[in-house]
Design a protein around this motif. Structure first.
Motif, PDB file in Angstrom:
ATOM      1  N   GLU A 334      24.655 -84.548 -10.720  1.00  0.00           N
ATOM      2  CA  GLU A 334      24.780 -85.545 -11.780  1.00  0.00           C
ATOM      3  C   GLU A 334      23.588 -86.500 -11.769  1.00  0.00           C
ATOM      4  O   GLU A 334      23.049 -86.853 -12.829  1.00  0.00           O
ATOM      5  N   ILE A 335      23.166 -86.901 -10.561  1.00  0.00           N
ATOM      6  CA  ILE A 335      22.001 -87.796 -10.460  1.00  0.00           C
ATOM      7  C   ILE A 335      20.740 -87.075 -10.905  1.00  0.00           C
ATOM      8  O   ILE A 335      19.873 -87.659 -11.578  1.00  0.00           O
ATOM      9  N   ASP A 336      20.622 -85.782 -10.572  1.00  0.00           N
ATOM     10  CA  ASP A 336      19.464 -85.006 -11.042  1.00  0.00           C
ATOM     11  C   ASP A 336      19.423 -84.971 -12.569  1.00  0.00           C
ATOM     12  O   ASP A 336      18.348 -85.067 -13.173  1.00  0.00           O
ATOM     13  N   PHE A 337      20.581 -84.827 -13.200  1.00  0.00           N
ATOM     14  CA  PHE A 337      20.628 -84.838 -14.666  1.00  0.00           C
ATOM     15  C   PHE A 337      20.191 -86.202 -15.211  1.00  0.00           C
ATOM     16  O   PHE A 337      19.412 -86.280 -16.168  1.00  0.00           O
ATOM     17  N   CYS A 338      20.684 -87.285 -14.582  1.00  0.00           N
ATOM     18  CA  CYS A 338      20.304 -88.628 -15.018  1.00  0.00           C
ATOM     19  C   CYS A 338      18.822 -88.898 -14.760  1.00  0.00           C
ATOM     20  O   CYS A 338      18.228 -89.781 -15.391  1.00  0.00           O
ATOM     21  N   ASP A 339      18.232 -88.140 -13.843  1.00  0.00           N
ATOM     22  CA  ASP A 339      16.820 -88.310 -13.483  1.00  0.00           C
ATOM     23  C   ASP A 339      15.918 -87.408 -14.329  1.00  0.00           C
ATOM     24  O   ASP A 339      14.708 -87.388 -14.159  1.00  0.00           O
ATOM     25  N   SER A 340      16.518 -86.638 -15.246  1.00  0.00           N
ATOM     26  CA  SER A 340      15.752 -85.647 -15.989  1.00  0.00           C
ATOM     27  C   SER A 340      14.957 -86.283 -17.120  1.00  0.00           C
ATOM     28  O   SER A 340      15.132 -87.459 -17.458  1.00  0.00           O
ATOM     29  N   LYS A 341      14.096 -85.483 -17.735  1.00  0.00           N
ATOM     30  CA  LYS A 341      13.260 -85.978 -18.827  1.00  0.00           C
ATOM     31  C   LYS A 341      14.095 -86.378 -20.041  1.00  0.00           C
ATOM     32  O   LYS A 341      13.636 -87.139 -20.890  1.00  0.00           O
ATOM     33  N   PHE A 342      15.331 -85.863 -20.113  1.00  0.00           N
ATOM     34  CA  PHE A 342      16.190 -86.203 -21.237  1.00  0.00           C
ATOM     35  C   PHE A 342      16.840 -87.577 -21.060  1.00  0.00           C
ATOM     36  O   PHE A 342      17.336 -88.154 -22.016  1.00  0.00           O
ATOM     37  N   MET A 343      16.856 -88.082 -19.823  1.00  0.00           N
ATOM     38  CA  MET A 343      17.536 -89.338 -19.565  1.00  0.00           C
ATOM     39  C   MET A 343      16.567 -90.399 -19.057  1.00  0.00           C
ATOM     40  O   MET A 343      15.949 -91.106 -19.826  1.00  0.00           O
ATOM     41  N   LYS A 344      16.382 -90.473 -17.746  1.00  0.00           N
ATOM     42  CA  LYS A 344      15.557 -91.542 -17.181  1.00  0.00           C
ATOM     43  C   LYS A 344      14.801 -91.014 -15.971  1.00  0.00           C
ATOM     44  O   LYS A 344      15.268 -91.149 -14.829  1.00  0.00           O
ATOM     45  N   PRO A 345      13.627 -90.432 -16.167  1.00  0.00           N
ATOM     46  CA  PRO A 345      12.843 -89.927 -15.032  1.00  0.00           C
ATOM     47  C   PRO A 345      12.557 -91.035 -14.018  1.00  0.00           C
ATOM     48  O   PRO A 345      12.255 -92.161 -14.380  1.00  0.00           O
ATOM     49  N   GLY A 346      12.677 -90.678 -12.733  1.00  0.00           N
ATOM     50  CA  GLY A 346      12.440 -91.644 -11.672  1.00  0.00           C
ATOM     51  C   GLY A 346      13.674 -92.403 -11.241  1.00  0.00           C
ATOM     52  O   GLY A 346      13.604 -93.275 -10.367  1.00  0.00           O
ATOM     53  N   HIS A 347      14.840 -92.065 -11.824  1.00  0.00           N
ATOM     54  CA  HIS A 347      16.052 -92.819 -11.520  1.00  0.00           C
ATOM     55  C   HIS A 347      16.502 -92.622 -10.074  1.00  0.00           C
ATOM     56  O   HIS A 347      16.892 -93.585  -9.400  1.00  0.00           O
ATOM     57  N   ARG A 348      16.455 -91.381  -9.582  1.00  0.00           N
ATOM     58  CA  ARG A 348      16.860 -91.139  -8.196  1.00  0.00           C
ATOM     59  C   ARG A 348      15.988 -91.950  -7.243  1.00  0.00           C
ATOM     60  O   ARG A 348      16.494 -92.576  -6.295  1.00  0.00           O
ATOM     61  N   GLU A 349      14.685 -91.958  -7.473  1.00  0.00           N
ATOM     62  CA  GLU A 349      13.773 -92.701  -6.599  1.00  0.00           C
ATOM     63  C   GLU A 349      14.101 -94.195  -6.621  1.00  0.00           C
ATOM     64  O   GLU A 349      14.074 -94.859  -5.586  1.00  0.00           O
ATOM     65  N   TYR A 350      14.428 -94.707  -7.802  1.00  0.00           N
ATOM     66  CA  TYR A 350      14.796 -96.123  -7.917  1.00  0.00           C
ATOM     67  C   TYR A 350      16.026 -96.445  -7.074  1.00  0.00           C
ATOM     68  O   TYR A 350      16.054 -97.438  -6.326  1.00  0.00           O
ATOM     69  N   LEU A 351      17.058 -95.611  -7.159  1.00  0.00           N
ATOM     70  CA  LEU A 351      18.270 -95.850  -6.377  1.00  0.00           C
ATOM     71  C   LEU A 351      17.985 -95.766  -4.882  1.00  0.00           C
ATOM     72  O   LEU A 351      18.493 -96.584  -4.090  1.00  0.00           O
ATOM     73  N   GLU A 352      17.179 -94.786  -4.481  1.00  0.00           N
ATOM     74  CA  GLU A 352      16.862 -94.638  -3.057  1.00  0.00           C
ATOM     75  C   GLU A 352      16.059 -95.832  -2.547  1.00  0.00           C
ATOM     76  O   GLU A 352      16.267 -96.287  -1.418  1.00  0.00           O
ATOM     77  N   LEU A 353      15.151 -96.350  -3.368  1.00  0.00           N
ATOM     78  CA  LEU A 353      14.360 -97.513  -2.963  1.00  0.00           C
ATOM     79  C   LEU A 353      15.233 -98.760  -2.817  1.00  0.00           C
ATOM     80  O   LEU A 353      14.984 -99.602  -1.950  1.00  0.00           O
ATOM     81  N   LEU A 354      16.269 -98.873  -3.672  1.00  0.00           N
ATOM     82  CA  LEU A 354      17.157-100.034  -3.573  1.00  0.00           C
ATOM     83  C   LEU A 354      17.862-100.095  -2.221  1.00  0.00           C
ATOM     84  O   LEU A 354      18.172-101.178  -1.720  1.00  0.00           O
TER      85      LEU A 354
END
Length: 531
Positions: A334-354
């Motif tokens: 699900e996070i990979d989908f949210c991180d895709s070009k269709f949604m918000k690229p870089g989202h997984r990295e943002y969560l991990e950095l938090l």
């Protein structure tokens, strides 16, 4: 003859009157019985879930039967491809129909379109090499039972459901790819919430949905009444107003805006408690971050007066980071989908950095100084001019989070006049209260909390100065006379938390805007209710 596993009869340990009973042995016995006695755990899913099928190669070349709804259908001359979703996995299972083997079924099976419900039996095979990146296995169809076809007249969409279509056809909410991801993340975050507080010995407490008190004191409450199902002329009145003494509860009642006032009573008895439930507000505007109905997590705990505010901020930040880590671990697809070009690229990295970034804790006065300095020097032009003692708008919160490199920001010690009546006055400044807001990227405020005013005299002074109706708060005031103690808590907007975890950003006129409606299956907002 009974073939079930025979279990030894449990004989509790006898204790003397002076001994404290130890129930550990009894608990272990019941757990062992639950695990070994099949009669106590009889539920079995009627169909194998394809989550396991797609993960384990032990199913290769073996027959399986799966139920699902069709998320994609492609009918060709020699082959047809049906992707089905059964809810156990975010990824669909592809079913392949070879028409050379099923020509007699072509006319019937080609009626299967998007969102049809079917039961498929077939053999699991490894996917072709070029497709293994997307799916490890596929199901080669032997038979199909059609349980329900989708009506093209009622359900005209031929491709995947868009979020705009979901707003028009809310019954299709669970067919949308993003809605599916947000629903699964919501489930996992809910489980993570209970795990977090249970590990810290907080007691889960249910609070009422119908109440006679306005927790925030702002008047944005939804009236609960049985009076208006009558002819207008028959509604009891007194002094040209509705006479609520003739209503169901004998006085005005409302749907709750928060469980906080009630959960404080439980806190004073059990030290650490939390409530997790819906709230209702008579929001007059259609905001992208506000709903008329949503969900709130509200913990409350006994604190030391000198450290209560900082301890509560630490609890809130720990909870947020727990949910981030919990979701990253349990919802990778699900996070990979949210991180895709269709949604918000870089989202997984943002969560991990938090998870790694330290939280920024800053006073309200220092925040105002930063905003005023940026405004004066022309670094930014705010739509709402920054002034001292003002409440922060969304644009100010966004600027502050960006200023601190998108870290989690806890702003504390707000002016007394812009905060709720129950917040404790700061011992160092009578014009400030021991309160805090937690701000995050794109969303702004996600948590609001405070140390509560536990002193009856101080609480009465605030209520009187604000002209509030003390009669609706009698029960809350009496808590201060029945063994009161310093305590604090916060409320986390759970729907905003799902926005944060999914990273969803809507689009309007080419600009990105977070929209809370998209993480709700059936959003409730002022001016619109379809179902």
């Amino acid at each position: 003859m009974d073939t079930k596993t025979s279990l030894p009869k449990f004989t509790p340990t006898k204790h003397t009157d002076t001994e404290f009973p130890n129930h550990h042995e009894e608990l272990v016995w019941y757990i062992n019985r639950l695990e070994s006695d099949s009669s106590l755990n009889t539920y079995k899913a009627p169909y194998d879930d394809h989550y396991d099928i797609m993960r384990y190669l032990k199913y290769l070349d073996k027959p399986v039967t799966v139920w699902g709804r069709v998320s994609e259908a492609r009918h060709q001359q020699e082959l047809s491809f049906l992707k089905i979703q059964d809810g156990t996995s975010f990824k669909p299972l592809q079913c392949v129909i070879d028409w050379t083997q099923h020509e007699t079924q072509r006319e019937t099976w080609q009626k299967i379109k998007l969102r049809s419900s079917i039961v498929v039996t077939g053999i699991i095979r490894e996917s072709p090499q070029e497709l293994k990146k997307f799916q490890r296995v596929e199901l080669h169809v032997q038979s199909i039972e059609i349980q329900g076809l989708s009506d093209p007249e009622v359900c005209p969409m031929k491709k995947r459901v868009t979020l705009q279509q979901v707003r028009e056809y809310p019954e299709l909410a669970f067919s949308s790819r993003f809605k599916m991801a947000s629903l699964r993340i919501r489930h996992v975050a809910s489980m993570g919430t209970h795990e977090f507080f249970d590990q810290r010995k907080f007691w889960y407490t249910h609070t009422p949905l119908i109440t006679g008190a306005d927790c925030e004191g702002a008047g944005e409450v939804v009236q609960s009444t049985t009076m208006f199902n009558k002819t207008v002329s028959l509604i009891p009145q007194k002094n040209d107003k509705v006479d609520f003494s003739k209503d169901q509860y004998g006085k005005p009642s409302y749907l709750t805006v928060s469980g906080q006032l009630h959960v404080e009573g439980a806190c004073l008895a059990y030290q650490r408690v939390y409530t997790f439930g819906p709230f209702f507000r008579a929001e007059g505007t259609c905001s992208r971050k506000h709903l008329s109905e949503g969900w709130m997590v509200e913990p409350e705990h006994i604190v030391r007066e000198e450290t209560g505010l900082n301890d509560t901020i630490d609890l809130a930040v720990s909870y947020i980071k727990h949910l981030i880590g919990y979701t990253l671990k349990r919802c990778p697809d699900e996070i990979d989908f949210c991180d895709s070009k269709f949604m918000k690229p870089g989202h997984r990295e943002y969560l991990e950095l938090l998870l790694e970034k330290p939280t920024v804790t800053i006073s309200y006065d220092d925040v105002i100084e930063l905003l005023l300095d940026a405004q004066t020097q022309g670094k930014v032009k705010f739509e709402t001019i920054v002034t001292k003692e003002m409440d922060l708008d969304a644009e100010h919160e966004k600027w502050i989070v960006e200023y601190f490199d998108n870290a989690i920001v806890a702003v504390m010690l707000f002016p007394k006049d812009i905060k709720a009546f129950y917040m404790k006055e700061s011992p160092s400044n009578p014009n400030r209260v021991e309160s805090f807001d937690i701000l995050v990227k794109d969303i702004g405020e996600i948590v609001g909390g405070s140390v509560r005013e536990h002193r009856l005299e101080k609480l009465q002074q605030v209520i009187e100065s604000r002209g509030m109706d003390q009669n609706t708060l009698d029960f809350y005031m009496r808590m201060r006379t029945f063994g009161t103690a310093p305590h604090a808590g916060f409320g986390l907007g759970f729907d905003r938390m799902i926005m944060m975890l999914t990273g969803y950003t809507g689009y309007d006129s080419g600009k990105q805007h977070p929209d809370i409606r998209e993480v709700m299956p059936y959003p409730r907002q002022s001016g619109s209710i379809i179902c």
